[in-house]
Design an enzyme around this catalytic site. Structure first.
Site, PDB file in Angstrom:
ATOM      1  N   GLY A 192     -22.428 -50.316  49.827  1.00 24.77           N
ATOM      2  CA  GLY A 192     -20.984 -50.271  49.650  1.00 24.77           C
ATOM      3  C   GLY A 192     -20.555 -50.151  48.192  1.00 24.77           C
ATOM      4  O   GLY A 192     -19.632 -49.413  47.857  1.00 24.77           O
ATOM      5  N   ASN A 237     -12.694 -58.370  53.463  1.00 23.98           N
ATOM      6  CA  ASN A 237     -13.921 -59.132  53.702  1.00 23.98           C
ATOM      7  C   ASN A 237     -13.680 -60.629  53.889  1.00 23.98           C
ATOM      8  O   ASN A 237     -14.450 -61.299  54.561  1.00 23.98           O
ATOM      9  CB  ASN A 237     -14.917 -58.908  52.558  1.00 23.98           C
ATOM     10  CG  ASN A 237     -14.279 -58.890  51.198  1.00 23.98           C
ATOM     11  OD1 ASN A 237     -13.351 -58.133  50.935  1.00 23.98           O
ATOM     12  ND2 ASN A 237     -14.766 -59.746  50.326  1.00 23.98           N
ATOM     13  N   GLN A 256     -16.134 -53.518  55.752  1.00 29.93           N
ATOM     14  CA  GLN A 256     -15.985 -54.622  56.703  1.00 29.93           C
ATOM     15  C   GLN A 256     -15.357 -54.176  58.024  1.00 29.93           C
ATOM     16  O   GLN A 256     -15.075 -55.003  58.882  1.00 29.93           O
ATOM     17  CB  GLN A 256     -15.142 -55.745  56.091  1.00 29.93           C
ATOM     18  CG  GLN A 256     -15.820 -56.443  54.928  1.00 29.93           C
ATOM     19  CD  GLN A 256     -17.016 -57.302  55.337  1.00 29.93           C
ATOM     20  OE1 GLN A 256     -17.262 -57.557  56.518  1.00 29.93           O
ATOM     21  NE2 GLN A 256     -17.781 -57.753  54.362  1.00 29.93           N
ATOM     22  N   GLY A 305     -24.699 -50.441  55.192  1.00 23.06           N
ATOM     23  CA  GLY A 305     -25.576 -50.748  56.323  1.00 23.06           C
ATOM     24  C   GLY A 305     -25.643 -52.218  56.698  1.00 23.06           C
ATOM     25  O   GLY A 305     -25.563 -52.584  57.871  1.00 23.06           O
ATOM     26  N   HIS A 306     -25.758 -53.084  55.660  1.00 21.61           N
ATOM     27  CA  HIS A 306     -26.071 -54.488  55.982  1.00 21.61           C
ATOM     28  C   HIS A 306     -24.908 -55.257  56.591  1.00 21.61           C
ATOM     29  O   HIS A 306     -25.069 -56.409  56.985  1.00 21.61           O
ATOM     30  CB  HIS A 306     -26.672 -55.203  54.769  1.00 21.61           C
ATOM     31  CG  HIS A 306     -25.740 -55.548  53.662  1.00 21.61           C
ATOM     32  ND1 HIS A 306     -25.317 -56.828  53.430  1.00 21.61           N
ATOM     33  CD2 HIS A 306     -25.169 -54.793  52.696  1.00 21.61           C
ATOM     34  CE1 HIS A 306     -24.539 -56.846  52.359  1.00 21.61           C
ATOM     35  NE2 HIS A 306     -24.429 -55.616  51.900  1.00 21.61           N
ATOM     36  N   CYS A 315     -20.480 -62.894  46.694  1.00 23.90           N
ATOM     37  CA  CYS A 315     -20.771 -62.749  45.269  1.00 23.90           C
ATOM     38  C   CYS A 315     -19.963 -63.716  44.431  1.00 23.90           C
ATOM     39  O   CYS A 315     -20.265 -63.932  43.277  1.00 23.90           O
ATOM     40  CB  CYS A 315     -20.553 -61.318  44.809  1.00 23.90           C
ATOM     41  SG  CYS A 315     -19.092 -60.580  45.470  1.00 23.90           S
TER      42      CYS A 315
END
Ligand code: PLP
Length: 393
Positions: free
Chosen positions: A72, A152, A180, A201-202, A326
């Protein structure tokens, strides 16, 4: 062994077993470089192109419009730095992920980007951008509008089709960070009317370190990485074949899930958990009344520290978070919640619970029991909460 339940799927999701199975041969027997012309290369090239078709089907675009990336952050950077030039103006919102916010912050510092300016449009108390604010922010030099699809931290879904219309009418590029949203709600780039759209992807049960950027045909995008002519010269570098295959499989599973109505099943599970959590006293839903992706809830528990609650829950086996992964460890209140008008204290008393495809009904029951217990214990020792509670008597 301690039971562990993971309800932090907006931070990352576990790779689904079917995704892992699809990827496995590409770590071993199918190892070729997808640019090689021999058998080994052709084998992996075919796998990459199949994955591209699956991602295109998830987004409603052509396969040739999908550029594979490392995730992303890269997709957002490529969209922003790939389009913006010296003196351009960019419109974004105050609640974007740092992949967008910090890219915008650094725009004018980049070579060839002197004089770039950014307008940050606000959100209302529900966490929603008003398309009229976006329209008002347009200037003659506006090159790009970048507003996220789903947030998010709160899961709030922005009115991006309206923003897409405004951008098209003004002939301005429109990028949306759909990291998201992908896999959680159906996406159609033509209905949204965007020129660029980022996925990772994750966040949809593929591995970390792979993603894709949709780039509408005809968009003049300057690459950020220079090297070979991979990805039609939009992103140089040997493809991460296992990751791309995983992303393709996860996209297929997500598309099949929408046909089965998995999104409404998840929304029902989230709504039930949320209703029960909101029965705890002095709590509230952040983003009440806004449309949301089906897996996310963000709730404040007055009088406690969200960080302390997250740690107490982790010690008992439940993983949730205070917001963006983060920013964990940082003591500041969430920029998203404060932009919505929450006080610093209330923003810091909030936690995010996010479900994934692997979760089962018992996970929500486990979470409810642990959260109610931990909130009571933390409030018993909270001078802030006891002060408030006494003052209310
Ligand atoms: N955009 C949003 C909305 C996100 O939630 C994230 C990750 O948390 C990113 C971008 C960055 O994605 P990645 O972790 O793949 O770099």
């Amino acid at each position: 062994m301690m039971r562990r339940v993971y309800l932090d799927n907006n931070a990352t999701t576990p790779v689904l077993p079917e995704v892992l199975e699809a990827m496995r041969p590409y770590f071993g027997e199918h190892f070729g470089n997808a640019s090689s012309i021999h058998h080994h290369g052709q084998e992996t090239r075919a796998a990459v192109e199949r994955a591209r078709e699956s991602v295109a089907a998830l987004l409603g675009c052509r396969a040739s419009e999908v550029v594979f990336t490392s995730g992303g952050t890269e997709g957002d950077n490529l969209a922003i730095f790939g389009l913006t030039r010296e003196g351009d103006h960019v419109i974004t919102s105050t609640i974007e992920h740092h992949a967008v916010l910090n890219s915008c912050k650094h725009l004018a510092k980049y070579p060839g980007m002197a004089g770039c300016e950014v307008t940050y449009v606000p959100v209302d108390g529900r966490g929603l951008v008003d398309p009229a604010d976006v329209k008002r922010a347009i200037r003659p030099k506006t090159k790009l509008i970048t507003i996220m699809l789903a947030n998010n931290e709160t899961g709030v879904v922005q009115p991006i089709a309206e923003i897409g219309k405004i951008a098209a009418e003004a002939d301005i590029y429109f990028h949306t960070d759909a990291v998201q949203a992908a896999g959680k709600i159906p996406i159609d780039v033509n209905k949204i009317g965007c020129d660029l759209l980022t996925i990772s992807g994750h966040k949809l049960h593929a591995p970390q370190g792979v993603g894709a950027l949709y780039v509408r045909k005809g968009t003049q995008l300057e690459p950020m990485l220079h090297g070979g002519s991979h990805e039609r010269s939009r992103r140089a570098g040997t493809e991460n074949v296992p990751g791309i295959v995983g992303l393709g499989k996860a996209a297929e599973l997500a598309s099949a899930g929408f046909e089965r109505g998995d999104d409404s099943t998840m929304a029902a599970a989230r709504d039930q958990l949320e209703r029960e959590l909101l029965e705890i006293e002095a709590t509230g839903l952040n983003s009440e009344g806004a449309p949301r992706v089906p897996n996310t809830t963000n709730i404040y528990f007055d009088g406690i520290e969200g960080e302390a609650l997250v740690i107490a829950l982790d010690l008992k086996g439940l993983a949730v978070s205070t917001g963006a992964a983060c920013s964990s460890g940082a003591i500041e209140a969430s920029h998203v919640l404060t932009a919505m008008g929450l006080s610093r204290d209330r923003a810091k008393a909030s936690i995010r619970v996010s479900l994934g495809k692997q979760n089962i009904a018992e996970d929500a029951e486990f979470a409810l029991a642990l959260i109610s217990g931990a909130v009571s214990r933390l409030r018993e020792i909270s001078p802030v909460y006891n002060g408030v509670a006494k003052a209310q008597k």
